[in-house]
Design an enzyme around this catalytic site. Structure first.
Site, PDB file in Angstrom:
ATOM      1  N   SER A 171       0.692  -1.315  -0.009  1.00  0.00           N
ATOM      2  CA  SER A 171       0.092  -0.003  -0.113  1.00  0.00           C
ATOM      3  C   SER A 171       0.732   1.193  -0.072  1.00  0.00           C
ATOM      4  O   SER A 171       1.881   1.435  -0.918  1.00  0.00           O
ATOM      5  CB  SER A 171      -0.937   0.075   1.084  1.00  0.00           C
ATOM      6  OG  SER A 171      -1.861   1.052   1.088  1.00  0.00           O
ATOM      7  N   ASP A 278      -9.911  -5.111  -4.462  1.00  0.00           N
ATOM      8  CA  ASP A 278      -9.062  -3.875  -3.730  1.00  0.00           C
ATOM      9  C   ASP A 278      -9.329  -2.615  -4.619  1.00  0.00           C
ATOM     10  O   ASP A 278      -9.166  -2.687  -5.825  1.00  0.00           O
ATOM     11  CB  ASP A 278      -7.634  -4.297  -3.624  1.00  0.00           C
ATOM     12  CG  ASP A 278      -6.636  -2.980  -3.286  1.00  0.00           C
ATOM     13  OD1 ASP A 278      -7.556  -2.421  -2.455  1.00  0.00           O
ATOM     14  OD2 ASP A 278      -5.791  -3.088  -3.311  1.00  0.00           O
ATOM     15  N   HIS A 308      -8.076  -5.471   0.284  1.00  0.00           N
ATOM     16  CA  HIS A 308      -6.898  -4.799   0.616  1.00  0.00           C
ATOM     17  C   HIS A 308      -6.306  -5.356   1.700  1.00  0.00           C
ATOM     18  O   HIS A 308      -6.942  -5.726   2.948  1.00  0.00           O
ATOM     19  CB  HIS A 308      -7.173  -3.199   0.940  1.00  0.00           C
ATOM     20  CG  HIS A 308      -5.992  -2.548   0.743  1.00  0.00           C
ATOM     21  ND1 HIS A 308      -5.257  -2.255  -0.169  1.00  0.00           N
ATOM     22  CD2 HIS A 308      -5.512  -1.743   1.862  1.00  0.00           C
ATOM     23  CE1 HIS A 308      -4.176  -1.436  -0.092  1.00  0.00           C
ATOM     24  NE2 HIS A 308      -4.119  -0.856   1.214  1.00  0.00           N
TER      25      HIS A 308
END
Length: 331
Positions: A171, A278, A308
């Site tokens: 991320s 995601d 995610h």
């Protein structure tokens, strides 16, 4: 800069969702508190991976958590004593505003990587926005690389192969890996003998004013709603930035694409891993396309299933990701 979520029975408040509170002096603080794991460096304990924390910059309160396979320590005087381990420099997620190298799920994932890959992991605890906005996080990451290069720590000095280093993040951590890679590509001589061999991007956090299909499809994703990522960018980008079309956020803006030519010249490889459920999924696909346009060798790891940070909640997904990373490094 942030955008409202689509009409719902009760519109989501991204500040409340992210537990961001306003302090009496007008500053903002992300008050999310994740359970944390302490480091354990006693080689006499029956644990597969030893860990310890080392300060990088006392003024900035930045540090790293080192992860070392216990068997490497025990074989110090054995036949494999000259065998050095690859280094994975890991940057945690959290949208630049929360998280830590000590967070339980981050710690446990790094332990699993070290135990299965037989590597040293240096997990960087960088400063957080909005108190410290970008590029502070990139600066902290670079400082950690120079610290590794200095070999002041005995674990790094005795067991790390500085010529076999990988930058990895998930991320926002993947965003940090990317931008630090751009910096390192222009500074390879100063970092010697530390040598980057590749970059590993897991569900990379990028954005832009133009929405992707996955952002629109998963606008109200219960794990990471679109309005929350908008707010993260608003709080992380430098003060005065008007929108998300900034080089720290949008892959196609600024000198980043041009600097990627250096990746190819240096022979760096990239692993990009993303999932279909995601909201950031299409940003991973966009990164793959950009890297391939530049002639960089890319390994794509796409899983149709998985939200995610699914690897933090599903052991099988974590195992699959670690196996992918292991294959990438060993190749």
């Amino acid at each position: 800069m942030s955008n409202k979520a689509s009409s719902q029975s009760q519109p989501l408040d991204p500040y409340e969702y992210l537990q961001i509170v306003q302090n009496p002096n007008g500053t903002l603080t992300c008050s999310i508190e994740y359970p944390k794991a302490p480091p354990t460096s006693d080689p006499n304990l029956p644990i597969p991976v030893l860990t310890k924390d080392v300060t990088i910059n006392e003024s900035n309160k930045t540090w790293v958590r080192l992860f070392l396979p216990r068997r490497a320590l025990l074989s110090k005087h054995g036949s494999n004593s000259n065998h050095k381990l690859p280094i994975i420099v890991f940057f945690h997620s959290g949208g630049f505003i929360c998280g830590s190298a000590a967070t339980n799920v981050v710690h446990d994932f790094c332990v699993d990587m070290v135990d299965n890959i037989e590597a040293i992991v240096v997990s960087v605890d960088y400063r957080l926005a909005p108190k410290h906005r970008l590029p502070a996080q990139y600066d902290d990451a670079m400082e950690a690389l120079y610290w590794i290069r200095s070999r002041q720590d005995e674990w790094v000095k005795n067991y790390a192969d500085l010529s076999n280093c990988y930058l990895m993040g998930n991320s926002a951590g993947a965003n940090i890996s990317y931008h630090v890679g751009l910096r390192v590509a222009e500074d390879v001589e100063d970092l010697k003998p530390l040598k980057i061999q590749g970059l590993i991007f897991r569900q990379p956090f990028f954005g832009g004013t133009k929405r992707t299909d996955s952002e629109l499809r998963l606008e109200n994703d219960p794990v990471i709603p679109l309005c929350t990522t908008d707010l993260m960018w608003e709080l992380a980008l430098p003060i005065g930035v008007l929108n998300r079309d900034h080089e720290y956020c949008n892959l196609r803006v600024g000198n980043g694409p041009k600097k990627l030519d250096e990746f190819r010249k240096l022979g760096w490889r990239a692993l990009v891993s993303w999932t279909g459920e995601d909201q950031l999924g299409d940003r991973g696909k966009e990164l793959v396309q950009l890297l391939e346009e530049k002639g960089i060798q890319v390994v794509s790891d796409f899983d149709e299933e998985g939200c995610h940070e699914v690897e933090y909640n599903e052991p099988l997904k974590a195992k699959q990701l670690i196996e992918m990373v292991k294959g990438f490094i060993s190749s």
